[in-house]
Write an enzyme that holds these catalytic residues in place. Structure first.
Site, PDB file in Angstrom:
ATOM      1  CB  THR A  73      -4.243  -2.038   0.964  1.00 31.45           C
ATOM      2  OG1 THR A  73      -5.141  -1.800   1.958  1.00 31.45           O
ATOM      3  CG2 THR A  73      -4.226  -0.888  -0.188  1.00 31.45           C
TER       4      THR A  73
ATOM      5  CG  ASP B  77      -7.256  -0.453   4.181  1.00 30.54           C
ATOM      6  OD1 ASP B  77      -8.013  -1.453   4.580  1.00 30.54           O
ATOM      7  OD2 ASP B  77      -6.279   0.044   4.783  1.00 30.54           O
TER       8      ASP B  77
ATOM      9  NE  ARG C  97     -26.460  -9.510  22.324  1.00 36.50           N
ATOM     10  CZ  ARG C  97     -27.419  -9.091  23.413  1.00 36.50           C
ATOM     11  NH1 ARG C  97     -27.568  -7.698  23.386  1.00 36.50           N
ATOM     12  NH2 ARG C  97     -28.161  -9.981  24.196  1.00 36.50           N
TER      13      ARG C  97
ATOM     14  NE  ARG D 200      -3.360   1.661   7.496  1.00 37.26           N
ATOM     15  CZ  ARG D 200      -2.856   1.257   8.316  1.00 37.26           C
ATOM     16  NH1 ARG D 200      -2.432   1.760   9.423  1.00 37.26           N
ATOM     17  NH2 ARG D 200      -2.414  -0.087   8.228  1.00 37.26           N
TER      18      ARG D 200
ATOM     19  N   GLY E  45       0.829  -1.208  -0.012  1.00 33.58           N
ATOM     20  CA  GLY E  45      -0.130  -0.179   0.096  1.00 33.58           C
ATOM     21  C   GLY E  45       0.775   1.293   0.072  1.00 33.58           C
ATOM     22  CG  ASP E  46      -0.818   5.495   0.448  1.00 29.72           C
ATOM     23  OD1 ASP E  46      -0.367   5.429  -0.962  1.00 29.72           O
ATOM     24  OD2 ASP E  46      -1.788   6.205   0.655  1.00 29.72           O
TER      25      ASP E  46
HETATM   26  O1  F6P Z   1      -4.058  -1.629   5.887  1.00 27.89           O
HETATM   27  C1  F6P Z   1      -4.833  -2.723   5.955  1.00 27.89           C
HETATM   28  C2  F6P Z   1      -5.325  -3.110   7.364  1.00 27.89           C
HETATM   29  O2  F6P Z   1      -5.886  -4.094   7.592  1.00 27.89           O
HETATM   30  C3  F6P Z   1      -6.352  -1.858   7.756  1.00 27.89           C
HETATM   31  O3  F6P Z   1      -7.459  -1.976   7.459  1.00 27.89           O
HETATM   32  C4  F6P Z   1      -6.124  -1.750   9.313  1.00 27.89           C
HETATM   33  O4  F6P Z   1      -6.466  -0.629   9.970  1.00 27.89           O
HETATM   34  C5  F6P Z   1      -4.668  -2.196   9.518  1.00 27.89           C
HETATM   35  O5  F6P Z   1      -4.294  -2.769   8.261  1.00 27.89           O
HETATM   36  C6  F6P Z   1      -4.572  -3.178  10.525  1.00 27.89           C
HETATM   37  O6  F6P Z   1      -3.013  -3.449  10.785  1.00 27.89           O
HETATM   38  P1  F6P Z   1      -2.500  -4.604  11.697  1.00 27.89           P
HETATM   39  O7  F6P Z   1      -2.322  -5.803  10.953  1.00 27.89           O
HETATM   40  O8  F6P Z   1      -1.131  -4.043  11.914  1.00 27.89           O
HETATM   41  O9  F6P Z   1      -3.183  -4.599  12.991  1.00 27.89           O
END
Ligand code: F6P
Length: 329
Positions: free
Chosen positions: A129, A131, A248, A175, A106-107
């Site tokens: 990714t 996201d 829930r 994210r 990703g970025d």
């Molecule tokens: O960027 C992919 C992602 O799964 C995001 O959606 C999420 O915020 C983050 O990575 C979680 O990262 P980690 O695996 O470090 O908990």
């Protein structure tokens, strides 16, 4: 780049996504077809610093097309963001005789790629990714599979919410972006979807929508929350305080990142892997392989990192229009 490419390194970095293996496979197989050797760098950019590698031939990437995760492992490397870290990585490249790197991620992965390319190492990026938050490409590998995984989970939740006439609040990943939440929300017919790109008016966006759904005869409600928009636990508490019902809460978490890639992710990853190596063979580098309107387009990394992609708010309008039935008057 005037030098003929003889050997390339391929790595996966950042959060994994379904289809990364398909991209690695396509890079390796295309390289072999073009007479280029391929070295797998394990654990992302950190692997380049640590000289953590594996030679890859066609057989090494057999039967990985359908596998989730990444056979090369992945990591987020802070050391690579320092000059010293990148110098160590460059020494590994020299030792292995690498002429270029294909970086899948990703970025963050591309920021590392840009810094490395400025030190003289040709790099091509492949966006992967769940996201779908990379500005220069319409699509990132893994997004569609992650959407389907979340949908499958939420469909199951709906069964039990419907039986008990409950409200479910589900937190999905993404994210700082709401792509996953919005697509999933539309696909599951959510009562409400909260995304970071839209300022939350709790009364309007949640309370009124649940009330209207109730007035229209619905007895169960599904609220999808993008992790960047807030905590599902907190939203659940606020719903309880405002309406008196006891939602829930489910945080889907990393389950969304796993699983066998679907058709779209396998096909996109394979095309992107092919075009990444083709670009290098033809002397182009320091770019990201992107999609625009279904076509593969090369975007310079520097330019790509500055590009912004906004959530299509017309999709939000669709959701609002069809997410609940109109109250009977
Ligand atoms: O960027 C992919 C992602 O799964 C995001 O959606 C999420 O915020 C983050 O990575 C979680 O990262 P980690 O695996 O470090 O908990």
């Amino acid at each position: 780049m005037d030098k003929k490419i003889k050997r390339i390194g391929v790595l996966t970095s950042g959060g994994d996504s379904p289809g990364m293996n398909a991209a690695v496979r396509a890079v390796v197989r295309t390289a072999i077809t073009f007479g280029i050797q391929c070295v797998g760098i394990r654990r992302g950019w950190q692997g380049l610093i640590n000289s953590d590698f594996v030679t890859l031939d066609g057989a090494a990437v057999g039967h990985v097309l359908d596998r989730g995760g990444t056979i090369l492992y992945t990591a987020r490397s802070e050391e690579f963001m320092t000059d010293k870290g990148r110098e160590k990585a460059m020494a590994t490249c020299k030792m292995l005789g690498l002429d270029a790197i294909v970086a899948i991620g990703g970025d963050g992965t591309f920021r590392g790629a840009l810094a490395f390319s400025r030190m003289g190492m040709p790099v091509v990026g492949i966006p992967a990714t769940i996201d779908n938050d990379i500005g220069c490409t319409n699509y990132t590998i893994g997004f569609d599979t992650a959407c389907n995984t979340a949908i499958e989970c939420i469909d199951k939740l709906r069964d039990t919410m419907q039986s008990h006439e409950r409200c479910s609040v589900v937190e999905v990943m993404g994210r700082n972006a709401g792509f996953l939440a919005l697509y999933v929300g539309i696909a599951v017919g959510a009562t409400a979807v909260l995304v970071p790109e839209r300022e939350l008016d709790f009364e309007r966006d949640v309370v009124e929508r649940i009330r209207n759904a109730r007035l229209a005869g619905n007895t169960h409600f599904m609220v999808v929350v993008a992790e960047g928009a807030g905590s599902a636990v907190e939203i659940g508490k606020q719903i309880h305080e405002a309406i008196g019902i006891e939602p829930r809460v489910t945080v889907l978490g990393h389950i969304q990142r796993g699983g066998s890639p679907n058709a779209r992710d396998r096909e996109t990853a394979t095309r992107m892997g092919y075009f990444a190596v083709k670009a290098l063979k033809e002397g182009r580098s320091n770019l990201v392989i992107t999609t625009r309107d279904g076509a593969i387009v090369e975007t310079p990394i520097e330019e790509g990192l500055q590009m912004k992609k906004s959530l299509q708010m017309d999709r939000y309008e669709v959701l609002e229009a069809v997410g609940i039935s109109v109250p009977r008057v």
